[in-house]
Design a protein around this motif. Structure first.
Motif, mmCIF file in Angstrom:
data_model
loop_
_atom_site.group_PDB
_atom_site.id
_atom_site.type_symbol
_atom_site.label_atom_id
_atom_site.label_comp_id
_atom_site.label_asym_id
_atom_site.label_seq_id
_atom_site.Cartn_x
_atom_site.Cartn_y
_atom_site.Cartn_z
ATOM 1 N N PHE A 97 4.834 -17.938 3.674
ATOM 2 C CA PHE A 97 6.173 -18.005 4.256
ATOM 3 C C PHE A 97 7.211 -17.414 3.320
ATOM 4 C CE2 PHE A 97 10.010 -20.694 5.339
ATOM 5 C CZ PHE A 97 10.106 -20.379 6.687
ATOM 6 N N ALA A 98 6.901 -17.417 2.049
ATOM 7 C CA ALA A 98 7.869 -17.007 1.030
ATOM 8 C C ALA A 98 7.131 -16.207 -0.045
ATOM 9 C CB ALA A 98 8.553 -18.239 0.444
ATOM 10 N N PRO A 99 7.868 -15.481 -0.889
ATOM 11 C CA PRO A 99 7.213 -14.492 -1.764
ATOM 12 C C PRO A 99 6.206 -15.060 -2.769
ATOM 13 C CG PRO A 99 9.568 -14.093 -1.651
ATOM 14 C CD PRO A 99 9.334 -15.397 -0.954
ATOM 15 N N GLU A 100 5.298 -14.203 -3.191
ATOM 16 C CA GLU A 100 4.351 -14.494 -4.271
ATOM 17 C C GLU A 100 5.128 -14.806 -5.552
ATOM 18 O OE1 GLU A 100 1.106 -14.690 -4.951
ATOM 19 O OE2 GLU A 100 1.321 -14.563 -7.129
ATOM 20 N N LEU A 101 4.677 -15.833 -6.287
ATOM 21 C CA LEU A 101 5.406 -16.203 -7.501
ATOM 22 C C LEU A 101 4.613 -16.002 -8.791
ATOM 23 C CD1 LEU A 101 7.453 -19.317 -6.325
ATOM 24 C CD2 LEU A 101 8.119 -16.910 -6.429
ATOM 25 N N GLY A 102 3.366 -15.554 -8.682
ATOM 26 C CA GLY A 102 2.587 -15.311 -9.891
ATOM 27 C C GLY A 102 3.264 -14.277 -10.781
ATOM 28 N N ASN A 103 3.981 -13.347 -10.162
ATOM 29 C CA ASN A 103 4.670 -12.318 -10.945
ATOM 30 C C ASN A 103 6.192 -12.449 -10.837
ATOM 31 O OD1 ASN A 103 5.033 -11.553 -8.326
ATOM 32 N ND2 ASN A 103 4.502 -9.385 -8.634
ATOM 33 N N TYR A 144 0.800 -1.220 0.000
ATOM 34 C CA TYR A 144 0.000 0.000 0.000
ATOM 35 C C TYR A 144 0.835 1.273 0.000
ATOM 36 C CZ TYR A 144 -4.168 2.785 0.734
ATOM 37 O OH TYR A 144 -5.193 3.661 0.563
ATOM 38 N N SER A 145 2.000 1.243 0.684
ATOM 39 C CA SER A 145 2.747 2.483 0.850
ATOM 40 C C SER A 145 3.344 2.934 -0.488
ATOM 41 C CB SER A 145 3.869 2.293 1.876
ATOM 42 O OG SER A 145 4.895 1.510 1.308
ATOM 43 N N ASP A 146 3.882 4.146 -0.507
ATOM 44 C CA ASP A 146 4.414 4.686 -1.751
ATOM 45 C C ASP A 146 5.663 3.959 -2.217
ATOM 46 O OD1 ASP A 146 2.395 6.481 -1.879
ATOM 47 O OD2 ASP A 146 3.483 8.059 -0.798
ATOM 48 N N ASN A 147 6.433 3.440 -1.242
ATOM 49 C CA ASN A 147 7.629 2.682 -1.603
ATOM 50 C C ASN A 147 7.500 1.243 -1.135
ATOM 51 O OD1 ASN A 147 9.337 4.658 -2.829
ATOM 52 N ND2 ASN A 147 9.405 5.627 -0.795
ATOM 53 N N PRO A 148 6.793 0.431 -1.897
ATOM 54 C CA PRO A 148 6.569 -0.950 -1.460
ATOM 55 C C PRO A 148 7.887 -1.682 -1.265
ATOM 56 C CG PRO A 148 5.260 -0.413 -3.411
ATOM 57 C CD PRO A 148 6.223 0.694 -3.228
ATOM 58 N N LEU A 149 7.983 -2.397 -0.137
ATOM 59 C CA LEU A 149 9.221 -3.114 0.176
ATOM 60 C C LEU A 149 9.091 -4.575 -0.226
ATOM 61 C CD1 LEU A 149 9.788 -1.656 3.763
ATOM 62 C CD2 LEU A 149 10.950 -0.993 1.629
ATOM 63 N N PRO A 150 10.250 -5.234 -0.487
ATOM 64 C CA PRO A 150 10.201 -6.659 -0.847
ATOM 65 C C PRO A 150 9.654 -7.514 0.301
ATOM 66 C CG PRO A 150 12.349 -5.722 -1.356
ATOM 67 C CD PRO A 150 11.614 -4.691 -0.565
ATOM 68 N N PHE A 151 9.069 -8.640 -0.086
ATOM 69 C CA PHE A 151 8.437 -9.557 0.865
ATOM 70 C C PHE A 151 9.335 -9.869 2.060
ATOM 71 C CE2 PHE A 151 7.631 -13.794 2.484
ATOM 72 C CZ PHE A 151 6.261 -13.863 2.604
ATOM 73 N N MET A 152 10.560 -10.321 1.803
ATOM 74 C CA MET A 152 11.410 -10.783 2.904
ATOM 75 C C MET A 152 11.825 -9.637 3.820
ATOM 76 S SD MET A 152 11.419 -14.005 2.877
ATOM 77 C CE MET A 152 12.577 -14.218 4.217
ATOM 78 N N VAL A 153 11.988 -8.445 3.251
ATOM 79 C CA VAL A 153 12.330 -7.284 4.081
ATOM 80 C C VAL A 153 11.186 -7.008 5.056
ATOM 81 C CG1 VAL A 153 12.754 -4.799 4.023
ATOM 82 C CG2 VAL A 153 13.805 -6.297 2.303
ATOM 83 N N VAL A 154 9.967 -7.061 4.536
ATOM 84 C CA VAL A 154 8.797 -6.811 5.379
ATOM 85 C C VAL A 154 8.689 -7.874 6.466
ATOM 86 C CG1 VAL A 154 6.283 -6.691 5.393
ATOM 87 C CG2 VAL A 154 7.579 -5.607 3.547
ATOM 88 N N GLN A 155 8.938 -9.130 6.104
ATOM 89 C CA GLN A 155 8.829 -10.206 7.087
ATOM 90 C C GLN A 155 9.746 -9.944 8.280
ATOM 91 O OE1 GLN A 155 6.567 -12.956 6.954
ATOM 92 N NE2 GLN A 155 5.803 -11.486 5.466
ATOM 93 N N GLU A 156 10.931 -9.409 8.019
ATOM 94 C CA GLU A 156 11.835 -9.159 9.142
ATOM 95 C C GLU A 156 11.329 -8.024 10.007
ATOM 96 O OE1 GLU A 156 15.994 -9.042 8.074
ATOM 97 O OE2 GLU A 156 15.754 -11.027 7.140
ATOM 98 N N TRP A 182 -3.930 -7.715 -10.295
ATOM 99 C CA TRP A 182 -3.362 -8.129 -9.019
ATOM 100 C C TRP A 182 -2.022 -8.800 -9.303
ATOM 101 C CZ3 TRP A 182 -1.360 -12.033 -6.107
ATOM 102 C CH2 TRP A 182 -1.297 -11.802 -4.722
ATOM 103 N N PRO A 183 -1.016 -8.704 -8.486
ATOM 104 C CA PRO A 183 -0.903 -7.936 -7.238
ATOM 105 C C PRO A 183 -0.764 -6.440 -7.470
ATOM 106 C CG PRO A 183 1.188 -9.010 -7.750
ATOM 107 C CD PRO A 183 0.196 -9.504 -8.762
ATOM 108 N N PRO A 184 -0.979 -5.658 -6.413
ATOM 109 C CA PRO A 184 -0.978 -4.200 -6.552
ATOM 110 C C PRO A 184 0.340 -3.645 -7.055
ATOM 111 C CG PRO A 184 -1.906 -4.836 -4.429
ATOM 112 C CD PRO A 184 -1.369 -6.087 -5.061
ATOM 113 N N ASN A 185 1.458 -4.295 -6.744
ATOM 114 C CA ASN A 185 2.738 -3.820 -7.274
ATOM 115 C C ASN A 185 3.680 -5.000 -7.439
ATOM 116 O OD1 ASN A 185 4.541 -4.194 -4.881
ATOM 117 N ND2 ASN A 185 3.052 -2.784 -3.953
ATOM 118 N N ILE A 186 4.879 -4.706 -7.930
ATOM 119 C CA ILE A 186 5.807 -5.772 -8.309
ATOM 120 C C ILE A 186 6.268 -6.616 -7.118
ATOM 121 C CG2 ILE A 186 7.900 -4.365 -8.105
ATOM 122 C CD1 ILE A 186 7.137 -6.811 -10.961
ATOM 123 N N GLN A 187 6.156 -6.090 -5.899
ATOM 124 C CA GLN A 187 6.608 -6.864 -4.733
ATOM 125 C C GLN A 187 5.681 -8.036 -4.421
ATOM 126 O OE1 GLN A 187 9.466 -6.414 -3.970
ATOM 127 N NE2 GLN A 187 9.995 -4.246 -4.221
ATOM 128 N N GLY A 188 4.512 -8.072 -5.009
ATOM 129 C CA GLY A 188 3.624 -9.223 -4.881
ATOM 130 C C GLY A 188 2.813 -9.256 -3.607
#
Ligand code: HEM
Ligand code: HEM
Ligand SMILES: [Fe+2]
Lengths: 468, 143
Positions: free
Chosen positions: B74-80, A410-422, B137-143
């Protein structure tokens, strides 16, 4: 217990409790892997532990449903079970098949298991909740058919009550919908589309019929309220379930390649799905308030009321939270989903099984109606510990989910999945600690079967003065 | 509930209502099947893609990842993933380079020891998946 053959339920309930314990142990392993990433790696990778956690959940709930049916169907039909021997045989078939499958997950790499079990002939493995080897799935179908035959024959040749009828419809639907587990096309969109016919149409469809009928049975028995009244409620509740829940499947068809009109159909109908859950809560409290007797098994009444409330919170409130398409666009497949999945599964299906066990087990273990006071007090402690910790697990996951959605989507600078998890690890730690409290509750629950079992039974029956 | 509303009425609502909405659901399903060819990227499903999907399944990738938002968290979205990792080469490079014993203290992906052909199939499958029309979907590249 009025009929000898009801006793087969005891086997099913005992197995259910044992598998429940296994499920929770693996839940705790998963929770730890969330924060200590290399815990048990590579011996038990996360995906393996997760399969064990969710498949044990499904299997113990199914054991619970079957036990519930074997217990209540004869009593409602006013006759012995058609074939107690078949029920015992199917118990062992199911238990052995289940145990072998879980051992397969843990001892063989999954791709090896797929090869050993001939997945190539009819590939059905590797989809969430439906990870079982194809032969296990076929085994499940055989057990389900034998089970339906057994209770079907009992019902058809006995007294026909609404409770039995609704239970039978629910269980038949469960078996029929499971057949979609065998449909696995190369087309991912179609695969997903029909996968939900198993998963959604189970938990938000036919399983609710099973839930409703077990709840109605326990309320008839513990409150003494007129069957006519309870059966009318049951019909209204399950009518609302299917009227909202079938089209409500559309809340899973927003972002998987299906046409966009599902955003409307899914949002509108699934937004109504909390209604039957709310009615269930009103129903349960109403019946207990209008009770004609004070049943000595207070623990069972507590479980029954708890089921109604927690199912409404987990499925109704937490389901509504993320079911509208514009919200789901951001929350889809996040910790919000996990939060809802936990409270809904626990509140509706784990708790209804614990309710019928609480009601039926004392009688199957030789009591007239209820356990001793000490045993009941311990059981009620376990109720509160497990239920309150599940509320907190849900709240922590919801906190994690809100932050995850904000930071990653949602935020203006979306962070990568693993960064957010930490960044949100604190919430996972809190969830894990709360999970330990849940485990303590479960240990007390199991202990309640042994503590005070020599003490005298809670005094039977004082007539109630109805408050309504 | 009021006395005027009888059990028989409740029963009829159950049977009638359920049947009606079941039929409506089947009608919508029928319509969806008709609309899917324009959205589900089926023209891209080759032997390779089908092989990739099978590999995705028999290695239980869904046990850690989401795919189009469904699966584990547990791990990132892979659709994108095809877009995020920079195409097939990025996907293959990532899967290939997972250390056998994981990364100390961190969530790690297993080393699956895929052959080159298998890696290519998985990448093809994820490419096909990334081109399904998912209503943005997803809203952005981070998935
Ligand atoms: C007792 C009943 C219910 C149970 C056991 C249940 C359980 C679950 C589970 C386990 C999932 C995750 C599925 C996955 O892994 O992909 C899920 C997803 C979902 N549920 Fe429920 N649910 C119930 C009722 C409801 C109700 C009544 C609603 C709506 C009011 C609802 C709304 C949703 C939505 C929108 C999702 C998709 C979340 C996403 O997009 O990631 N659920 N449910
Ligand atoms: C008490 C300790 C528990 C812990 C620590 C725990 C932990 C977990 C974790 C980490 C996952 C995987 C989430 C992911 O995919 O990333 C999971 C999945 C799941 N657990 Fe538990 N769990 C616990 C108890 C329970 C209970 C009591 C139930 C139900 C009665 C339950 C039902 C589920 C379900 C349905 C899923 C799949 C959720 C989804 O797909 O959205 N768990 N659990
Ligand atoms: Fe659903």
């Amino acid at each position: 217990m009025q009929y000898q053959s009801q006793a087969v339920a005891k086997l099913y309930f005992t197995a259910a409790i044992g598998l429940f314990a296994g499920q929770i142990l693996f839940g705790l392993i998963l929770g730890l892997q969330y924060v200590v990433g290399d815990f048990l790696f590579p011996a038990i990778p996360f995906n393996v532990a997760r399969m064990v956690h969710t498949n044990l959940l499904i299997v113990w709930i199914l054991f619970g449903f079957m036990g519930a049916a074997y217990y209540l169907v004869p009593e409602e039909a006013e006759r012995e079970l058609h074939s107690p021997g078949l029920a015992v045989l199917m118990f062992w078939v199911f238990l052995v098949a289940g145990a072998l499958t879980i051992l397969g997950y843990l001892l063989v790499p999954y791709s090896g298991l797929a090869q050993m079990t001939g997945n190539d002939l009819l590939p059905t493995m590797g989809r969430e909740f439906l990870e079982q080897p194809t032969i296990t799935k076929i085994g499940i179908v055989i057990v389900a058919l034998a089970f339906l035959y057994n209770i079907g024959m009992t019902i058809l040749s006995g007294r026909k009550t609404v409770v039995n009828l609704v239970l039978l419809i629910g269980l038949t639907g469960l078996a029929v919908l499971f057949l979609f587990a065998f449909y696995n096309p190369d087309n991912l969109v179609k695969d997903k589309f029909y996968w939900w016919w198993v998963v959604h149409l189970w938990v938000e469809g036919v399983w609710e019929l099973i839930l409703g009928s077990i709840l109605a049975f326990v309320l008839i028995k513990t409150t003494g309220v007129d069957r006519e009244v309870i059966e009318k409620w049951l019909y209204v509740i399950i009518a609302m379930t299917l009227i909202t829940g079938i089209i409500g499947t559309g809340h899973h068809y927003y972002w998987i390649g299906t046409p966009e009109y599902w955003q409307w159909w899914g949002s509108v109908f699934s937004a109504l799905e909390p209604i039957p859950f709310f009615m269930m809560t009103v129903f349960a409290f109403n019946m207990v308030n209008r009770r004609r007797r004070n049943h000595p098994n207070k623990a069972a009444v507590l479980w029954a009321l708890g089921t109604a409330v927690m199912a409404f919170l987990g499925a109704g409130v937490w389901g509504f939270l993320h079911t509208l398409a514009p919200v789901n666009y951001y929350t889809h497949g996040s910790q919000i989903t996990a939060a809802h999945g936990h409270m809904a599964f626990y509140g509706a299906y784990a708790m209804i099984v614990l309710t019928i066990i609480s009601y039926a087990m004392p009688m199957m273990r030789g009591r007239k109606a209820a356990n001793s006071n000490r045993s009941q007090v311990l059981e009620m402690w376990s109720f509160w510990l497990m239920t309150v910790s599940m509320v907190f697990i849900t709240l922590f996951l919801t906190g994690a989910g809100i932050l995850q959605v904000y930071l990653q989507r949602y935020s203006d600078n979306p962070l990568p999945f693993m960064v957010v998890q930490e960044k949100i690890a604190l919430f996972y730690w809190l969830r894990e600690v709360t999970g330990l409290v849940f485990l303590i509750g479960l240990v007390l629950y199991i202990a309640s079967f042994f503590v005070g079992s020599k003490d005298p039974e809670v005094a039977v029956e004082q007539a109630a003065s109805p408050t309504a | 509930m009021s006395e005027a509303f009888t059990k028989a009425m409740a029963r009829n609502i159950f049977y009638g209502g359920s049947l009606f909405f079941l039929l409506l659901f089947l009608a919508l399903t029928f319509d969806t099947e008709g609309a899917l060819p324009d959205r589900d990227n089926r023209q891209a499903i080759t032997e390779k893609v089908a092989m990739g999907k099978r590999l995705w399944e028999v290695n239980n990738c869904i046990g850690c990842h989401t795919l189009l938002g469904e699966g584990a968290y547990f791990a990132p979205e892979l659709g994108n993933a095809y877009k995020r990792l920079g195409g097939k080469a990025g996907i293959i490079g990532f899967i290939k380079s997972r250390p056998k014993d994981g990364i100390p203290g961190r969530r790690s992906m297993p080393q699956f020891n895929f052959t080159d052909e298998e890696l290519d199939a998985i990448a093809e499958f994820l490419k096909y998946t990334s081109e399904i029309n998912t209503a943005n979907w997803p809203p952005n590249i981070q998935g």
